[in-house]
Design a protein around this motif. Structure first.
Motif, PDB file in Angstrom:
ATOM      1  N   MET A 250       0.823  -1.196   0.000  1.00 42.67           N
ATOM      2  CA  MET A 250       0.000   0.000   0.000  1.00 42.67           C
ATOM      3  C   MET A 250       0.868   1.261   0.000  1.00 42.67           C
ATOM      4  SD  MET A 250      -1.347   2.659   1.811  1.00 42.67           S
ATOM      5  CE  MET A 250      -0.682   2.174   3.382  1.00 42.67           C
ATOM      6  N   ILE A 251       1.914   1.248   0.815  1.00 46.15           N
ATOM      7  CA  ILE A 251       2.833   2.385   0.861  1.00 46.15           C
ATOM      8  C   ILE A 251       3.490   2.589  -0.503  1.00 46.15           C
ATOM      9  CG2 ILE A 251       5.014   3.214   1.819  1.00 46.15           C
ATOM     10  CD1 ILE A 251       2.775   3.532   3.761  1.00 46.15           C
ATOM     11  N   GLU A 252       3.943   1.504  -1.098  1.00 38.07           N
ATOM     12  CA  GLU A 252       4.595   1.606  -2.408  1.00 38.07           C
ATOM     13  C   GLU A 252       3.636   2.117  -3.473  1.00 38.07           C
ATOM     14  OE1 GLU A 252       8.121  -1.585  -2.745  1.00 38.07           O
ATOM     15  OE2 GLU A 252       6.147  -2.505  -2.550  1.00 38.07           O
ATOM     16  N   ALA A 253       2.352   1.738  -3.366  1.00 41.19           N
ATOM     17  CA  ALA A 253       1.362   2.200  -4.335  1.00 41.19           C
ATOM     18  C   ALA A 253       1.071   3.691  -4.186  1.00 41.19           C
ATOM     19  CB  ALA A 253       0.067   1.401  -4.178  1.00 41.19           C
ATOM     20  N   CYS A 254       1.311   4.228  -2.985  1.00 43.88           N
ATOM     21  CA  CYS A 254       1.066   5.655  -2.757  1.00 43.88           C
ATOM     22  C   CYS A 254       2.189   6.540  -3.304  1.00 43.88           C
ATOM     23  CB  CYS A 254       0.897   5.932  -1.262  1.00 43.88           C
ATOM     24  SG  CYS A 254      -0.663   5.344  -0.571  1.00 43.88           S
TER      25      CYS A 254
END
Length: 265
Positions: A250-254
């Protein structure tokens, strides 16, 4: 001979469970390193990149991981206090709440950037700091380890988890002596039982199997119990790992959402 006993199902379970635990340790460390790199880049921290210590046990590797995560969490809690003083309560709540959907989180990140790009030093750093503070991964992993304190599975050395069954059989055969009762002529009893000699070997897998064989004597039963221990360890350790993976992804997608906003500015 062990190789001809034909316990295919338990053999497959044993090897598969070993492989799963090996992969799990690497996923834990890889996910942690991804977070460390993000924090080092966006918050100016200096968390060291970890590596799996193959000559350490599963438990020792996970304990090192928990220690590193707790150090990270302490740093993030200090940052979290600064964040609460810098942004609105409603926006903070959107970032801190459990993940409802990736799109909701990205929307909150974009709002954070639009509203506070001139106030906060790093939007990505804030996102990671706040979410880490509220997700409490170190305690989750530590709790899983605590559940398995009585399990011999965690004592296995990581490097030995990749042994295939032929290697395991060879190792056992090199350390077995037939257990017979004086005057007994039962070949079936002899073929189904073995006793491992006292070992000078440091093999954690051999010690693990030795203890089970000593207690149950039947090779078939021992293989089943060994597989049961390993599968139970994987069952307990897998959910925290999957939760951590979801968080990291999720962090990487942000990251692209923030990059896009920076390019628009």
């Amino acid at each position: 001979m062990l190789a001809h006993l034909g316990f295919k199902s338990d053999k497959e379970r044993l090897v598969r469970a070993c492989q799963n635990l090996h992969d799990l340790v690497y996923i834990y460390v890889s996910s942690t390193n991804t977070i460390f790199r993000l924090l080092n880049e966006h918050l100016g921290t200096n968390f060291p990149i970890m590596s799996v210590k193959e000559n350490f046990s599963i438990k020792e590797n996970l304990q090192l991981l928990v220690s590193a995560l707790k150090e990270m969490q302490a740093t993030m809690e200090r940052k979290d206090k600064d964040v609460q003083e810098s942004i609105s309560h409603s926006l903070y709540a959107k970032i801190a709440r459990p993940i409802a959907s990736l799109q909701d989180k990205i929307t909150a990140v974009k709002e954070l950037y639009e509203s506070y790009k001139g106030v906060v030093e790093s939007v990505m750093g804030i996102l990671v700091a706040v979410m880490l503070k509220h997700d409490n991964f170190p305690d989750t992993v530590e709790s899983a380890i605590h559940q398995l304190l009585s399990s011999p599975a965690l004592s296995l050395q990581v490097s030995e988890l990749l042994m295939d069954y032929a290697d395991i059989v060879k190792m056992l055969q090199q350390n077995e002596t037939p257990s017979t009762t004086e005057g007994s002529s039962s070949s079936s009893g002899t073929s189904q039982q073995l006793r491992l000699r006292s070992l000078s070997s440091s093999s954690s897998l051999l010690v693990f199997l030795q203890a089970i064989l000593r207690g149950h004597r039947s090779i078939k039963k021992s293989l089943k119990i060994a597989a049961d221990y390993l599968e139970e360890a994987f069952r307990v350790l897998k959910p925290p790992c999957e939760g951590f993976q979801t968080f990291v992804k999720m962090i990487e997608a942000c990251v692209p959402a923030i990059t896009d906003k920076q390019q628009e500015a």
